[in-house]
Design a protein around this motif. Structure first.
Motif, PDB file in Angstrom:
ATOM      1  N   UNK A 171      -1.526  -7.089   4.096  1.00 37.65           N
ATOM      2  CA  UNK A 171      -0.211  -7.020   3.461  1.00 37.65           C
ATOM      3  C   UNK A 171       0.547  -5.863   4.106  1.00 37.65           C
ATOM      4  N   UNK A 172       1.710  -5.523   3.554  1.00 34.49           N
ATOM      5  CA  UNK A 172       2.488  -4.450   4.172  1.00 34.49           C
ATOM      6  C   UNK A 172       3.525  -3.902   3.224  1.00 34.49           C
ATOM      7  N   UNK A 173       3.972  -2.679   3.488  1.00 36.55           N
ATOM      8  CA  UNK A 173       4.997  -2.039   2.656  1.00 36.55           C
ATOM      9  C   UNK A 173       5.926  -1.278   3.590  1.00 36.55           C
ATOM     10  N   UNK A 174       7.219  -1.181   3.200  1.00 37.68           N
ATOM     11  CA  UNK A 174       8.146  -0.419   4.042  1.00 37.68           C
ATOM     12  C   UNK A 174       7.863   1.068   3.819  1.00 37.68           C
ATOM     13  N   UNK A 175       6.943   1.578   4.613  1.00 38.20           N
ATOM     14  CA  UNK A 175       6.437   2.952   4.465  1.00 38.20           C
ATOM     15  C   UNK A 175       7.576   3.971   4.507  1.00 38.20           C
ATOM     16  N   UNK A 196      -1.303   0.505  -1.141  1.00 46.24           N
ATOM     17  CA  UNK A 196      -0.664   0.959   0.118  1.00 46.24           C
ATOM     18  C   UNK A 196       0.636   1.702  -0.168  1.00 46.24           C
ATOM     19  N   UNK A 197       1.302   1.346  -1.276  1.00 46.35           N
ATOM     20  CA  UNK A 197       2.487   2.135  -1.665  1.00 46.35           C
ATOM     21  C   UNK A 197       2.071   3.579  -1.978  1.00 46.35           C
ATOM     22  N   UNK A 198       0.974   3.721  -2.717  1.00 45.19           N
ATOM     23  CA  UNK A 198       0.503   5.067  -3.084  1.00 45.19           C
ATOM     24  C   UNK A 198       0.125   5.849  -1.834  1.00 45.19           C
ATOM     25  N   UNK A 242      -2.545   6.300   7.541  1.00 43.46           N
ATOM     26  CA  UNK A 242      -3.208   4.985   7.477  1.00 43.46           C
ATOM     27  C   UNK A 242      -2.198   3.919   7.037  1.00 43.46           C
ATOM     28  N   UNK A 243      -1.332   4.271   6.099  1.00 41.21           N
ATOM     29  CA  UNK A 243      -0.310   3.306   5.659  1.00 41.21           C
ATOM     30  C   UNK A 243       0.606   2.956   6.829  1.00 41.21           C
ATOM     31  N   UNK A 244       0.973   3.960   7.608  1.00 39.24           N
ATOM     32  CA  UNK A 244       1.875   3.745   8.759  1.00 39.24           C
ATOM     33  C   UNK A 244       1.225   2.861   9.825  1.00 39.24           C
ATOM     34  N   UNK A 245      -0.047   3.102  10.103  1.00 35.82           N
ATOM     35  CA  UNK A 245      -0.657   2.363  11.215  1.00 35.82           C
ATOM     36  C   UNK A 245      -1.146   0.976  10.803  1.00 35.82           C
TER      37      UNK A 245
END
Ligand code: HBI
Length: 371
Positions: free
Chosen positions: A173-177, A278-280, A334-337
């Motif tokens: 999944x993904x989030x706009x970091x 991943x938001x956290x 980690x969220x960014x990559x």
């Protein structure tokens, strides 16, 4: 950029995007739409009336909301109410699909799976939850048998709950970091965050008990879907140990999440992914979770959080008392990559291109789907 894809997204029929009723699917649709548009593709979304704007064009559809499959037992087939928004959404998809290259279905309902083979365009199904009912298992496994490339899932744990789940494409999944503000130092009171629809399967009761044992205040954000689950969770909690912060917009949640020393997750079901994790992490908040479902594939134990044996409340409490070695910068990195919208959109793009490439090469007429 590779050839532009024109994508028609079929949202969940349980509620408008932005209402919170659609849970993680709302965030998934926002991430996919913004990610694919940024890659130069065209994205139009079919969703229940009242939905927030997502993608290039919104097609808002009226009709009776679909009952949530999470609220029925395994042997029940979720009926499509007369004039259901699901049927009306699918009718719009069927009438408009020739203006697109591919339909991306996020509805966890039988109709899109059953009728996909007869549509004039390929349908890519992103399954948003693990196995919940026999009826949905049947259509998902039949689709995995006849056109495995057309099915994607968020995690291997989720896929493992289906007979042929391993044949699906894993897309995470993904989030706009960049829209998640990084917070270096959490609130001095050492508070822990819990985010999500308040319902039995999210394990709020365990989270409350673990925080009480860890002597950390618990702050809860989320849509209170099930008041009984809420009352049950806080019944034995000391006064002021749990603070309900409300069901707030994504922007407000992300501006407040960073104040937490950790996010606690205590899933009682196989959480397909766990977008809140991943938001956290994007906000610098490590995640403490049961080793169950999607969160177990997101958290790197000892680096971006802690993983604990499922249902081990004392273990969860102990982990919440041992956060010192975790780096908030490592969580952000980690969220960014791994979990940025860009990384996620590229995985979705590759999958959709594959689905388009295979279209028309399956003899659906041969083996009738067993419904
Ligand atoms: N129930 N019938 C049905 N259809 C859905 O698409 C659906 C659901 N329950 C929950 C849900 N979608 C989403 O909230 C989850 O996929 C996250």
């Amino acid at each position: 950029m590779s050839r532009q894809l024109r994508v028609l997204v079929m949202s969940t029929p349980v509620g408008p995007i932005g209402s919170g009723i659609g849970g993680g699917v709302e965030m998934t649709i926002r991430a996919i739409a913004s990610g694919l548009v940024a890659l130069g593709h065209r994205v139009e979304v079919v969703a229940p009336d009242g939905s927030a704007a997502v993608g290039d064009v919104m097609h808002r559809v009226v009709g009776t909301a679909q009952p949530s499959v999470q609220l029925v037992d395994r042997s029940t087939r979720v009926p499509s109410p007369v004039g259901s928004v699901l049927a009306n959404m699918w009718n719009l998809v069927r009438s408009r699909c020739t203006d697109f290259d591919v339909v991306l279905n996020l509805a966890y309902d039988e109709l899109p799976f059953r009728e996909a083979p007869d549509l004039a365009r390929p349908v890519a199904h992103l399954v948003s939850m693990g196995s919940l009912t026999d009826a949905m298992d049947r259509v998902i496994d039949d689709t995995l048998r006849l056109a495995p490339w057309s099915v994607a899932m968020h995690s291997t744990a989720q896929a493992a709950t289906f007979l042929r789940g391993t044949a699906a494409t894993m897309i995470g999944s993904g989030v706009d970091v960049e829209d998640c503000p990084f917070v270096e130092s959490p609130h001095a009171d050492g508070r822990v965050g819990f985010v999500g629809r308040i319902s039995a399967e999210k394990g709020l009761r365990d989270a409350v008990e673990a925080c009480v044992q860890a002597r950390r205040p618990l702050h809860v954000w989320g849509y209170r879907q099930d008041e009984n689950a809420w009352n049950d969770a806080i019944a034995d909690a000391p006064p002021h140990s749990v603070t309900y912060r409300g069901f707030v917009t994504t922007e407000i949640l992300r501006s407040q999440l960073g104040e937490c020393a950790a996010l606690v997750m205590a899933p009682k079901w196989t959480e397909a992914f766990g977008n809140v994790a991943i938001e956290a992490m994007a906000c610098g908040v490590p995640v403490v979770s049961y080793r169950r479902g999607g969160p177990a594939e997101i958290v790197v134990d000892g680096e971006t959080g802690r993983l604990v044996a499922p249902d081990d409340v004392p273990g969860l409490a102990a982990a919440l008392c041992d956060l010192g070695s975790l780096s908030r910068h490592a969580c952000r990195r980690r969220a960014e990559t791994h979990f940025s919208t860009q990384a996620f959109a590229r995985r979705v793009e590759a999958w959709l291109q594959g689905v388009c490439g295979r279209f028309g090469r399956v003899d659906f007429s041969g083996t009738p789907l067993s419904f």
